[in-house]
Motif scaffolding. Structure first.
Motif, PDB file in Angstrom:
ATOM      1  N   SER A   1      -2.736  14.450  29.303  1.00  0.00           N
ATOM      2  CA  SER A   1      -1.939  14.079  30.477  1.00  0.00           C
ATOM      3  C   SER A   1      -2.790  14.042  31.734  1.00  0.00           C
ATOM      4  O   SER A   1      -3.611  14.932  31.963  1.00  0.00           O
ATOM      5  CB  SER A   1      -0.812  15.088  30.689  1.00  0.00           C
ATOM      6  N   THR A   2      -2.575  13.021  32.529  1.00  0.00           N
ATOM      7  CA  THR A   2      -3.174  12.929  33.853  1.00  0.00           C
ATOM      8  C   THR A   2      -2.158  13.471  34.851  1.00  0.00           C
ATOM      9  O   THR A   2      -0.987  13.088  34.828  1.00  0.00           O
ATOM     10  CB  THR A   2      -3.541  11.477  34.206  1.00  0.00           C
ATOM     11  N   LEU A   3      -2.606  14.363  35.725  1.00  0.00           N
ATOM     12  CA  LEU A   3      -1.691  14.989  36.680  1.00  0.00           C
ATOM     13  C   LEU A   3      -1.670  14.246  38.012  1.00  0.00           C
ATOM     14  O   LEU A   3      -2.641  13.579  38.396  1.00  0.00           O
ATOM     15  CB  LEU A   3      -2.109  16.444  36.924  1.00  0.00           C
ATOM     16  N   ARG A   4      -0.572  14.387  38.713  1.00  0.00           N
ATOM     17  CA  ARG A   4      -0.441  13.834  40.056  1.00  0.00           C
ATOM     18  C   ARG A   4      -1.482  14.490  40.970  1.00  0.00           C
ATOM     19  O   ARG A   4      -1.782  15.669  40.838  1.00  0.00           O
ATOM     20  CB  ARG A   4       0.944  14.138  40.628  1.00  0.00           C
ATOM     21  N   HIS A   5      -1.997  13.717  41.922  1.00  0.00           N
ATOM     22  CA  HIS A   5      -2.961  14.265  42.874  1.00  0.00           C
ATOM     23  C   HIS A   5      -2.269  14.833  44.109  1.00  0.00           C
ATOM     24  O   HIS A   5      -2.908  15.499  44.928  1.00  0.00           O
ATOM     25  CB  HIS A   5      -3.964  13.192  43.308  1.00  0.00           C
ATOM     26  N   ASP A   6      -0.967  14.543  44.259  1.00  0.00           N
ATOM     27  CA  ASP A   6      -0.260  14.972  45.472  1.00  0.00           C
ATOM     28  C   ASP A   6       0.661  16.164  45.226  1.00  0.00           C
ATOM     29  O   ASP A   6       1.488  16.506  46.072  1.00  0.00           O
ATOM     30  CB  ASP A   6       0.558  13.816  46.052  1.00  0.00           C
ATOM     31  N   ALA A   7       0.534  16.808  44.068  1.00  0.00           N
ATOM     32  CA  ALA A   7       1.367  17.969  43.768  1.00  0.00           C
ATOM     33  C   ALA A   7       0.722  19.231  44.331  1.00  0.00           C
ATOM     34  O   ALA A   7      -0.444  19.517  44.055  1.00  0.00           O
ATOM     35  CB  ALA A   7       1.577  18.097  42.259  1.00  0.00           C
ATOM     36  N   LYS A   8       1.496  19.993  45.107  1.00  0.00           N
ATOM     37  CA  LYS A   8       0.978  21.225  45.706  1.00  0.00           C
ATOM     38  C   LYS A   8       1.939  22.382  45.461  1.00  0.00           C
ATOM     39  O   LYS A   8       3.137  22.196  45.256  1.00  0.00           O
ATOM     40  CB  LYS A   8       0.778  21.046  47.218  1.00  0.00           C
ATOM     41  N   TRP A   9       1.377  23.569  45.487  1.00  0.00           N
ATOM     42  CA  TRP A   9       2.180  24.783  45.475  1.00  0.00           C
ATOM     43  C   TRP A   9       2.676  25.057  46.890  1.00  0.00           C
ATOM     44  O   TRP A   9       2.100  24.573  47.872  1.00  0.00           O
ATOM     45  CB  TRP A   9       1.349  25.971  44.984  1.00  0.00           C
ATOM     46  N   SER A  10       3.703  25.868  46.993  1.00  0.00           N
ATOM     47  CA  SER A  10       4.291  26.174  48.304  1.00  0.00           C
ATOM     48  C   SER A  10       3.342  26.946  49.212  1.00  0.00           C
ATOM     49  O   SER A  10       3.540  26.983  50.428  1.00  0.00           O
ATOM     50  CB  SER A  10       5.598  26.957  48.120  1.00  0.00           C
ATOM     51  N   ASN A  11       2.299  27.564  48.636  1.00  0.00           N
ATOM     52  CA  ASN A  11       1.309  28.259  49.473  1.00  0.00           C
ATOM     53  C   ASN A  11       0.178  27.330  49.897  1.00  0.00           C
ATOM     54  O   ASN A  11      -0.793  27.765  50.527  1.00  0.00           O
ATOM     55  CB  ASN A  11       0.737  29.482  48.743  1.00  0.00           C
ATOM     56  N   GLY A  12       0.287  26.041  49.564  1.00  0.00           N
ATOM     57  CA  GLY A  12      -0.701  25.046  49.975  1.00  0.00           C
ATOM     58  C   GLY A  12      -1.746  24.717  48.929  1.00  0.00           C
ATOM     59  O   GLY A  12      -2.480  23.732  49.071  1.00  0.00           O
ATOM     60  N   ASP A  13      -1.842  25.517  47.873  1.00  0.00           N
ATOM     61  CA  ASP A  13      -2.815  25.235  46.807  1.00  0.00           C
ATOM     62  C   ASP A  13      -2.462  23.939  46.079  1.00  0.00           C
ATOM     63  O   ASP A  13      -1.279  23.609  45.905  1.00  0.00           O
ATOM     64  CB  ASP A  13      -2.836  26.369  45.774  1.00  0.00           C
ATOM     65  N   GLN A  14      -3.486  23.239  45.604  1.00  0.00           N
ATOM     66  CA  GLN A  14      -3.281  22.061  44.781  1.00  0.00           C
ATOM     67  C   GLN A  14      -2.831  22.491  43.386  1.00  0.00           C
ATOM     68  O   GLN A  14      -3.272  23.525  42.868  1.00  0.00           O
ATOM     69  CB  GLN A  14      -4.592  21.282  44.665  1.00  0.00           C
ATOM     70  N   VAL A  15      -1.927  21.734  42.785  1.00  0.00           N
ATOM     71  CA  VAL A  15      -1.547  21.981  41.387  1.00  0.00           C
ATOM     72  C   VAL A  15      -2.579  21.281  40.513  1.00  0.00           C
ATOM     73  O   VAL A  15      -2.752  20.058  40.595  1.00  0.00           O
ATOM     74  CB  VAL A  15      -0.143  21.451  41.065  1.00  0.00           C
ATOM     75  N   THR A  16      -3.271  22.044  39.686  1.00  0.00           N
ATOM     76  CA  THR A  16      -4.343  21.480  38.873  1.00  0.00           C
ATOM     77  C   THR A  16      -4.123  21.762  37.389  1.00  0.00           C
ATOM     78  O   THR A  16      -3.276  22.578  37.012  1.00  0.00           O
ATOM     79  CB  THR A  16      -5.707  22.065  39.279  1.00  0.00           C
ATOM     80  N   ALA A  17      -4.918  21.103  36.578  1.00  0.00           N
ATOM     81  CA  ALA A  17      -4.838  21.317  35.127  1.00  0.00           C
ATOM     82  C   ALA A  17      -5.113  22.770  34.776  1.00  0.00           C
ATOM     83  O   ALA A  17      -4.532  23.320  33.834  1.00  0.00           O
ATOM     84  CB  ALA A  17      -5.836  20.395  34.423  1.00  0.00           C
ATOM     85  N   GLN A  18      -5.968  23.425  35.554  1.00  0.00           N
ATOM     86  CA  GLN A  18      -6.323  24.810  35.259  1.00  0.00           C
ATOM     87  C   GLN A  18      -5.136  25.752  35.463  1.00  0.00           C
ATOM     88  O   GLN A  18      -5.072  26.813  34.845  1.00  0.00           O
ATOM     89  CB  GLN A  18      -7.502  25.249  36.128  1.00  0.00           C
ATOM     90  N   ASP A  19      -4.170  25.379  36.306  1.00  0.00           N
ATOM     91  CA  ASP A  19      -2.953  26.186  36.473  1.00  0.00           C
ATOM     92  C   ASP A  19      -2.151  26.235  35.171  1.00  0.00           C
ATOM     93  O   ASP A  19      -1.532  27.251  34.852  1.00  0.00           O
ATOM     94  CB  ASP A  19      -2.079  25.616  37.588  1.00  0.00           C
ATOM     95  N   PHE A  20      -2.161  25.140  34.443  1.00  0.00           N
ATOM     96  CA  PHE A  20      -1.485  25.096  33.147  1.00  0.00           C
ATOM     97  C   PHE A  20      -2.278  25.886  32.110  1.00  0.00           C
ATOM     98  O   PHE A  20      -1.721  26.656  31.335  1.00  0.00           O
ATOM     99  CB  PHE A  20      -1.310  23.646  32.680  1.00  0.00           C
ATOM    100  N   VAL A  21      -3.593  25.672  32.108  1.00  0.00           N
ATOM    101  CA  VAL A  21      -4.449  26.363  31.142  1.00  0.00           C
ATOM    102  C   VAL A  21      -4.301  27.879  31.284  1.00  0.00           C
ATOM    103  O   VAL A  21      -4.092  28.595  30.294  1.00  0.00           O
ATOM    104  CB  VAL A  21      -5.925  25.956  31.322  1.00  0.00           C
TER     105      VAL A  21
END
Length: 540
Positions: free
Chosen positions: A95-115
């Motif tokens: 899966s390719t993730l969205r580049h504009d997805a962020k956490w509420s604390n400002g962090d980017q949502v990345t593949a490593q968050d899932f891992v």
């Protein structure tokens, strides 16, 4: 237990474009808070540790996985840009993730968050009660046995925005699980709080439409506040939702009738009373769900380990009376472990539950005969058993009906009802500290395994403490069978075997009755998605 122990266990993730009629409303009107109720407290805000339906109801508002369910229950892309087509004979999802997805604390949502989330959940040191959500991932079994590290799990980041998942076998329910159970965690806060991540609203971040606020881990009220960092924030119209736990149906109805809440859930005799009120009836919504209510027998106890007792306990219950006179909410008798509407049997075109057969016939005379055998087998005339349940009105009403039926058909049996908050009930079940427990299970995949997997060896939610070699063999064969007709034949045989063993007592297929204010639009429910998604809500 959405798979959730709804225990009402156990679950059992959510963006979309709002219906047009809400768009004309002024920003001022949409600033008004929406007031809603929840039938039970939250267990946790940590997706790696959640087992109850209500924690997952909260996460539907706050947390997105690769996919989510839309307001009709259909799986659609969320953090992933599209629904992945599996490769490697259906075992690899990239899966390719969205580049504009962020956490509420400002962090980017990345593949490593899932891992990190997936590895954290299967890590035995996390003590996740539902690690086997990842049972189909490569190396899951070895990690649980301690022969491999969590880093060996079949998931990896290929750069910042690409996630690859490798399964040990095909999983027909993968998309649904990716929409409801395979959720990411915020790595910054996990590193900061460790095991305390998600224990209150300050120790968790949101990547969905709302942020959890003012929850301290035990409170019976909290808030969802619009997530300004959410990539789809423009489509979220209502800025704040106030949530309060209300366990008494009559109280829920009164709050709604007084205009103090705009959405609530009711059951039992309250439904009948509400239906007689013309104004309230117009605002009533009934949804037959695929969630099931059943009883687990602890087979390590004297009575629970006796098959004749378990069979008598099932025969003594008139499920038609239970659903029509006690619940009064549109629920229907459960014929076996799998609810109607979950899947069709490709061998005959029938609903799988119907194809499997009815194993819940009511027969007082036979129940009494079997009870006489139980007393001889166990050598006694008087026995005590405790029936565990959660403390909602509906659950207590069901328990009282079962208590009366068992004591009527099994003279000499004293049934004591022990009701408690859902979180406490779940904990007692995980510890095996119960005789019989009545609870709800919300499977969220259109496949019989959503329910049947519960009784497999190694399933952490197999509270019966019972393993049947033949049942396990049939289920394992179904896991590797790629021919749909042969697979369903194996699942049907497994379901029939399970019903004959009687290690559980099917009660009913749950219906849900909600009151939704006529002043609010966009709130819908579906068979596989019974929690309202406030991302779609708007003031009319």
């Amino acid at each position: 237990m959405d798979k959730r122990v709804g225990l009402g266990l156990l679950g059992l993730v959510v963006m979309g474009t709002l219906a047009g009629c809400g768009a004309s409303k002024s920003a001022t009107s949409q600033n008004k808070a929406l007031n809603v109720t929840m039938p039970s407290e939250l267990q946790t805000a940590d997706p790696n540790k959640a087992t109850d339906a209500y924690s997952f109801y909260m996460m539907k508002q706050t947390t997105e996985g690769l996919y989510r369910q839309n307001k009709n229950g259909k799986v659609v892309p969320a953090i992933a840009t599209k629904i992945a087509t599996p490769t490697n004979n259906g075992k690899t999802y990239t899966s390719t993730l969205r580049h504009d997805a962020k956490w509420s604390n400002g962090d980017q949502v990345t593949a490593q968050d899932f891992v990190e989330s997936f590895r954290r959940q299967v890590d035995p040191t996390t003590k996740a009660q539902y690690a086997n959500r990842f049972a189909t991932f490569v190396n899951y079994d070895a990690i649980q046995k301690g022969t491999k590290q969590p880093s060996a799990l079949g998931v990896k980041a290929i750069g910042k925005y690409k996630l690859q998942i490798n399964l040990s076998r095909q999983n027909p329910s993968f998309n649904y699980e990716a929409a409801t159970e395979y959720l990411p965690v915020n790595r910054t806060l996990v590193k900061k709080y460790g095991a305390k991540y998600g224990t209150n609203s300050n120790r968790v971040a949101a990547n969905g439409p709302y942020v959890l606020k003012k929850w301290n881990g035990t409170k019976d009220n909290w808030e969802y506040v619009k997530n300004a960092k959410y990539y789809g924030a423009k489509s979220v119209k209502i800025k704040k939702i106030n949530v309060q736990v209300v366990k008494t149906d009559s109280t829920a109805e009164k709050l709604f009738a007084a205009g103090k809440v705009q959405e609530t859930k009711i059951s039992g005799t309250t439904v009948t009373g509400t239906a007689n009120n013309a104004k309230l009836k117009k605002q009533m919504r009934k949804t037959l769900t695929t969630a099931v209510s059943l009883q687990y027998f602890n087979t390590k106890t004297k009575l629970g380990g006796n098959q004749n007792f378990r069979t008598a306990a099932s025969l003594a219950i008139n499920r038609k009376v239970l659903t029509t006179k006690v619940n009064q909410d549109g629920s229907v008798p459960l014929k076996n472990m799998v609810a109607q509407g979950v899947a069709k049997d490709p061998n005959n075109g029938k609903d799988f539950a119907v194809s499997t057969g009815n194993y819940t016939q009511h027969n007082d005379a036979k129940a009494k005969q079997l009870w006489a055998k139980v007393k001889k087998e166990l050598g006694g005339s008087k026995f005590n058993i405790t029936l565990l349940t959660n403390d909602s009105d509906g659950s207590k009403n069901v328990a009282e009906y079962i208590q009366s039926q068992w004591e009527k058909d099994m003279p000499g049996l004293t049934v004591t009802i022990s009701s408690m908050p859902l979180t406490q009930q779940i904990n007692k079940m995980f510890k095996g500290s119960f005789d019989v427990s009545t609870f709800g299970w919300t499977g969220d995949e259109p496949d019989p395994t959503t329910d049947l997997d519960l009784f497999m060896k190694g399933n952490s939610v197999n509270f019966s403490n019972y393993v049947d070699k033949q049942y396990n063999k049939l289920m394992l064969a179904a896991q590797t069978e790629t021919n749909a007709k042969k697979r369903f034949a194996l699942l049907k045989a497994a379901s029939q075997r399970l019903s004959k063993l009687g290690v559980f007592n099917p009660l009913y297929q749950q219906a849900q009755v909600n009151l939704v204010s006529s002043k609010v639009g966009g709130i819908t429910y579906s068979t596989f998605s019974t929690a309202a998604q406030y991302r779609y809500a708007y003031w009319k």
